[in-house]
Design a protein around this motif. Structure first.
Motif, PDB file in Angstrom:
ATOM      1  N   GLU A  72       0.812  -1.212   0.000  1.00 38.51           N
ATOM      2  CA  GLU A  72       0.000   0.000   0.000  1.00 38.51           C
ATOM      3  C   GLU A  72       0.849   1.266   0.000  1.00 38.51           C
ATOM      4  N   THR A  91      -9.921   1.853  -3.338  1.00 32.99           N
ATOM      5  CA  THR A  91     -10.984   0.954  -2.881  1.00 32.99           C
ATOM      6  C   THR A  91     -10.362  -0.430  -2.697  1.00 32.99           C
ATOM      7  N   THR A  92     -10.882  -1.161  -1.730  1.00 34.03           N
ATOM      8  CA  THR A  92     -10.373  -2.504  -1.451  1.00 34.03           C
ATOM      9  C   THR A  92     -11.337  -3.244  -0.527  1.00 34.03           C
ATOM     10  N   ILE A  98      -6.875  -0.475   4.402  1.00 34.46           N
ATOM     11  CA  ILE A  98      -7.461   0.841   4.690  1.00 34.46           C
ATOM     12  C   ILE A  98      -6.800   1.446   5.920  1.00 34.46           C
ATOM     13  N   HIS A 102      -4.769   4.979   5.848  1.00 32.24           N
ATOM     14  CA  HIS A 102      -5.149   6.092   6.733  1.00 32.24           C
ATOM     15  C   HIS A 102      -4.008   6.503   7.664  1.00 32.24           C
ATOM     16  N   ALA A 110     -10.043   6.309   1.289  1.00 33.45           N
ATOM     17  CA  ALA A 110     -10.015   4.853   1.095  1.00 33.45           C
ATOM     18  C   ALA A 110     -11.393   4.291   1.400  1.00 33.45           C
ATOM     19  N   LEU A 112     -14.099   0.902   1.524  1.00 32.49           N
ATOM     20  CA  LEU A 112     -14.214  -0.540   1.735  1.00 32.49           C
ATOM     21  C   LEU A 112     -15.237  -1.131   0.775  1.00 32.49           C
ATOM     22  N   ALA A 122     -13.489   3.053   7.077  1.00 37.62           N
ATOM     23  CA  ALA A 122     -13.265   3.566   5.730  1.00 37.62           C
ATOM     24  C   ALA A 122     -13.937   4.931   5.568  1.00 37.62           C
TER      25      ALA A 122
END
Length: 186
Positions: A72, A91-92, A98, A102, A110, A112, A122
Motif C-alpha cells: 500500500e 478501494t479494497t 485501509i 489512513h 479509502a 471498503l 473507511a
C-alpha cells in the motif's frame, strides 16, 4: 457532487471526462505493480502502474482498486508523485489496507468494498449495485456512511443512483452516460 468513476477504463476511457479512472491493482511475483483484476500470470502482458500514472496524470483522477495487501505505501507514494491527493482514491475489500493507508496517508480517501452496510473505518463503502437497495442506502445514511455503487451500466439504474443524494460515487463502464445524467440533475 456525484463522483463518476470509469470502470476498468485504461486506456479506453482516459478521455471520457469521468472524475476518476478505476483500475485494478496487483503485484507480480517479481514486485512490479500492474493493472490486473486477476492474479497476474508469469510472462503475461499487463500495463504497469507507471504506464497508467504517466498516461493519466493531468487528464483524470485515479481510483486504485487494490486486490491484495502488502504494498500500500509503495502504491500510494508512486501515485502521489504524479497526482495531488484529491485525485487519488483507493478501494479494497481489505480492512487492514485501509488502516495502513489512513495511518500513512491521512489525506487519501479509502473505501471498503463490501456487501453489507455496517460501521467501519473507511471513508466510504463501495457496494455492488445488487446490494445497493433502499434498505442498504437508508442504513448507510443512518450510520453516516458515504456510498459508492458499482458497476452500474443500465441507464434506468444509473439514473436512479445519480438522482439519489445518498450515493456519493458511481462506478460505470458508461461514464459519458453518467456524466449526462449528472449534468441533468444539477
Amino acid at each position: 457532487m456525484l463522483i463518476v468513476s470509469a470502470h476498468q477504463g485504461y486506456p479506453r476511457l482516459l478521455n471520457s471526462g469521468a472524475d476518476l479512472l478505476e483500475i485494478d491493482i496487483r503485484r507480480t511475483k517479481d514486485g512490479v505493480i500492474v493493472i490486473s483484476h486477476d492474479e497476474p500470470r508469469p510472462g503475461g502482458k499487463h500495463a504497469t502502474l507507471d504506464d497508467v500514472l504517466q498516461a493519466a496524470a493531468g487528464r483524470i483522477g485515479l481510483q486504485l482498486d487494490l486486490k491484495e495487501a502488502g504494498y500500500e505505501v509503495e502504491l500510494i507514494r508512486s501515485a502521489l508523485e504524479r497526482f495531488p491527493p484529491d485525485k487519488v482514491v483507493v478501494t479494497t475489500e481489505i480492512g487492514e489496507s485501509i488502516r495502513v493507508i489512513h495511518e500513512q496517508f491521512p489525506e487519501i480517501r479509502a473505501g471498503l468494498t463490501t456487501q453489507r452496510v455496517e460501521p467501519n473505518h473507511a471513508d466510504f463503502i463501495a457496494l455492488d449495485q445488487q446490494y445497493a437497495l433502499e434498505e442498504a442506502l437508508e442504513l448507510a445514511q443512518r450510520y453516516g456512511i458515504k456510498v459508492w455503487v458499482w458497476t452500474v451500466d443500465d441507464r434506468r439504474l444509473m439514473e436512479g443512483f445519480v438522482n439519489d443524494r445518498r450515493v456519493e460515487g458511481l462506478i460505470t463502464n458508461r461514464p459519458e452516460e453518467a456524466l449526462k445524467l449528472r449534468r441533468a440533475r444539477s
